[in-house]
Design an enzyme around this catalytic site. Structure first.
Site, PDB file in Angstrom:
ATOM      1  N   ASP A  31      23.465  17.208  32.430  1.00  0.00           N
ATOM      2  CA  ASP A  31      23.824  15.680  31.837  1.00  0.00           C
ATOM      3  C   ASP A  31      25.129  15.587  31.190  1.00  0.00           C
ATOM      4  OD1 ASP A  31      21.274  13.607  30.639  1.00  0.00           O
ATOM      5  OD2 ASP A  31      23.526  13.609  29.567  1.00  0.00           O
ATOM      6  N   ILE A  32      25.607  14.543  31.428  1.00  0.00           N
ATOM      7  CA  ILE A  32      27.118  14.458  30.750  1.00  0.00           C
ATOM      8  C   ILE A  32      27.252  14.209  29.427  1.00  0.00           C
ATOM      9  CG2 ILE A  32      27.005  11.812  31.052  1.00  0.00           C
ATOM     10  CD1 ILE A  32      29.720  11.941  32.622  1.00  0.00           C
ATOM     11  N   GLY A  92      13.006   3.556  27.250  1.00  0.00           N
ATOM     12  CA  GLY A  92      14.231   4.269  26.855  1.00  0.00           C
ATOM     13  C   GLY A  92      15.093   4.785  28.210  1.00  0.00           C
ATOM     14  N   GLN A  93      14.513   4.161  29.256  1.00  0.00           N
ATOM     15  CA  GLN A  93      15.496   4.508  30.620  1.00  0.00           C
ATOM     16  C   GLN A  93      16.427   3.739  30.851  1.00  0.00           C
ATOM     17  OE1 GLN A  93      12.981   3.927  34.205  1.00  0.00           O
ATOM     18  NE2 GLN A  93      14.373   4.916  35.538  1.00  0.00           N
ATOM     19  N   HIS A  99      14.425  10.389  37.235  1.00  0.00           N
ATOM     20  CA  HIS A  99      15.153  11.553  36.832  1.00  0.00           C
ATOM     21  C   HIS A  99      14.226  12.228  35.823  1.00  0.00           C
ATOM     22  CE1 HIS A  99      17.009   8.454  34.464  1.00  0.00           C
ATOM     23  NE2 HIS A  99      16.883   9.298  33.464  1.00  0.00           N
ATOM     24  N   HIS A 101      14.378  14.813  32.811  1.00  0.00           N
ATOM     25  CA  HIS A 101      15.128  15.526  31.928  1.00  0.00           C
ATOM     26  C   HIS A 101      14.567  16.932  31.417  1.00  0.00           C
ATOM     27  CE1 HIS A 101      17.430  12.018  30.016  1.00  0.00           C
ATOM     28  NE2 HIS A 101      16.587  11.335  30.540  1.00  0.00           N
TER      29      HIS A 101
HETATM   30  P1  5GP Z   1      17.574   8.040  30.607  1.00  0.00           P
HETATM   31  O1  5GP Z   1      17.961   7.259  29.312  1.00  0.00           O
HETATM   32  O2  5GP Z   1      17.771   6.917  31.736  1.00  0.00           O
HETATM   33  O3  5GP Z   1      16.457   8.530  30.735  1.00  0.00           O
HETATM   34  O4  5GP Z   1      18.987   9.176  30.922  1.00  0.00           O
HETATM   35  C1  5GP Z   1      19.865   8.945  31.685  1.00  0.00           C
HETATM   36  C2  5GP Z   1      20.536  10.237  31.359  1.00  0.00           C
HETATM   37  O5  5GP Z   1      21.568   9.968  32.432  1.00  0.00           O
HETATM   38  C3  5GP Z   1      21.282  10.321  30.063  1.00  0.00           C
HETATM   39  O6  5GP Z   1      21.007  11.423  29.256  1.00  0.00           O
HETATM   40  C4  5GP Z   1      22.796  10.332  30.313  1.00  0.00           C
HETATM   41  O7  5GP Z   1      23.453  11.089  29.260  1.00  0.00           O
HETATM   42  C5  5GP Z   1      22.750  10.726  31.659  1.00  0.00           C
HETATM   43  N1  5GP Z   1      23.964  10.202  32.604  1.00  0.00           N
HETATM   44  C6  5GP Z   1      24.529   8.939  32.645  1.00  0.00           C
HETATM   45  N2  5GP Z   1      25.338   8.768  33.535  1.00  0.00           N
HETATM   46  C7  5GP Z   1      25.626  10.042  33.594  1.00  0.00           C
HETATM   47  C8  5GP Z   1      26.846  10.508  34.757  1.00  0.00           C
HETATM   48  O8  5GP Z   1      27.529   9.828  35.402  1.00  0.00           O
HETATM   49  N3  5GP Z   1      26.632  12.134  35.176  1.00  0.00           N
HETATM   50  C9  5GP Z   1      25.654  12.630  34.341  1.00  0.00           C
HETATM   51  N4  5GP Z   1      25.857  14.096  34.676  1.00  0.00           N
HETATM   52  N5  5GP Z   1      24.756  12.164  33.783  1.00  0.00           N
HETATM   53  C10 5GP Z   1      24.832  10.668  33.382  1.00  0.00           C
END
Ligand code: 5GP
Ligand code: ZN
Length: 113
Positions: A31-32, A92-93, A99, A101
């Site tokens: 994760d970034i 929270g998506q 994906h 986590h």
């Molecule tokens: P969500 O909140 O949608 O479940 O999580 C999205 C996740 O993707 C977040 O933890 C965010 O830090 C990660 N993320 C968003 N953009 C990028 C990216 O360009 N590269 C990587 N490696 N992670 C990303």
């Protein structure tokens, strides 16, 4: 592949990422913006918006994602970890490409995930 999708771009190699595992169905990246010492994202190669959009044919793939999470966690010697799927904006998506986590290796900022 969905145009404009960040994770489809990562899977296609058009957007750079730190990849830790890949097979025919999934890619695992760091994760970034990590919320734990180890924060990985398990991405299916086939674009699906969200858990709420799953179809019967996706059942095997979702099971495979959990098995890949276990495999990668074992490789990283994680004794315990959390697996999390945020579903839709209200859940929270932020990125609308399914994906999972994988969080571990110490304290987890779950409220920020
Ligand atoms: P969500 O909140 O949608 O479940 O999580 C999205 C996740 O993707 C977040 O933890 C965010 O830090 C990660 N993320 C968003 N953009 C990028 C990216 O360009 N590269 C990587 N490696 N992670 C990303
Ligand atoms: Zn996508």
């Amino acid at each position: 592949m969905k145009q404009g999708c960040i994770f489809c771009g990562i899977i296609a190699g058009a957007i750079s990422s730190s990849k830790v595992y890949e097979d025919d169905q999934v890619v695992v990246i760091n994760d970034i913006n990590p919320k734990a010492k180890v924060h990985l994202l398990i991405l299916p190669k086939r674009h699906i918006d969200s858990v709420s959009e799953l179809r019967d044919l996706d059942e095997q793939l979702m099971g495979h994602m959990i098995f890949v999470a276990k495999k990668v966690a074992d490789e990283q010697n994680l004794k315990g970890y959390k697996l999390l799927l945020n579903v839709n904006k209200e859940g929270g998506q932020v990125v609308f490409h399914i994906h999972m986590h994988l969080l571990g290796g110490g304290p987890i900022k779950l409220s920020e995930c």
